[in-house]
Design a protein around this motif. Structure first.
Motif, short mmCIF file in Angstrom:
data_model
loop_
_atom_site.label_atom_id
_atom_site.label_comp_id
_atom_site.label_asym_id
_atom_site.label_seq_id
_atom_site.Cartn_x
_atom_site.Cartn_y
_atom_site.Cartn_z
N ALA A 46 -4.42 -3.82 -2.27
CA ALA A 46 -4.05 -2.41 -2.20
C ALA A 46 -5.26 -1.56 -2.58
O ALA A 46 -6.03 -1.92 -3.47
CB ALA A 46 -2.89 -2.12 -3.15
N ASP A 50 -3.56 3.72 -3.27
CA ASP A 50 -2.23 3.16 -3.08
C ASP A 50 -1.68 2.59 -4.39
O ASP A 50 -0.51 2.79 -4.73
CB ASP A 50 -2.22 2.08 -2.00
CG ASP A 50 -2.33 2.66 -0.59
OD1 ASP A 50 -2.24 3.89 -0.43
OD2 ASP A 50 -2.52 1.86 0.35
N ILE A 120 4.11 -1.17 1.46
CA ILE A 120 3.38 -0.34 0.51
C ILE A 120 3.54 1.14 0.88
O ILE A 120 3.87 1.97 0.03
CB ILE A 120 1.90 -0.74 0.41
CG1 ILE A 120 1.77 -2.07 -0.37
CG2 ILE A 120 1.07 0.35 -0.26
CD1 ILE A 120 0.36 -2.62 -0.44
#
Length: 145
Positions: A46, A50, A120
């Motif tokens: 990530a 994020d 995500i």
């Protein structure tokens, strides 16, 4: 015996559901929760933006967490986010026996929870409710409830 810290709160709210409202729970759990989220964000590859958005912290706070230079206390919402993310991480590793467990959060998903986004991205835009739905989705895929 090894000292193990659980992310389960010691108290329950008026509804009987677990919460992270107690200050002593938040102080006790914050460091380990932040480190766990940093590890799973690394495993999921990530981005810093994020990861910060998933945990609900600023970019500068995320930088300190990632560098293991943070000694703050997560608030109730942030600990709820961490708990959901850790549950998702664990569920994915139980579901998949290969590297798919760490690739899955960044793959576009047609499941009804994700609206053709990556998990995500869906969790960032949907916040805590979407994180909890994602955790339930993974548990259901594993044959849970």
């Amino acid at each position: 015996m090894e000292n193990v810290v659980s992310l389960e709160p010691t108290a329950t709210g008026a509804s009987g559901l677990q919460d992270f409202a107690a200050e002593d729970d938040r102080q006790r759990l914050s460091s380990v929760a932040a480190k766990a989220v940093a590890r799973l964000a690394t495993a999921w590859k990530a981005s810093n933006a994020d990861a910060a958005a998933l945990l609900g912290v600023s970019g500068s706070t995320w930088d300190r967490i990632k560098a293991d230079r943070w000694d703050g206390v997560l608030n109730q919402d942030q600990l709820t986010r961490a708990s959901a993310l850790i549950g998702i991480f664990k569920g994915l590793h139980l579901l998949f026996a290969d590297d798919m467990s760490d690739r899955w959060p960044k793959l576009v998903n047609r499941g009804p929870v994700f609206e053709h986004k990556t998990p995500i991205d869906a969790m960032i835009s949907g916040g805590i409710p979407r994180m909890l739905e994602t955790r339930q989705y993974i548990d259901a895929l594993r044959g849970g409830f």
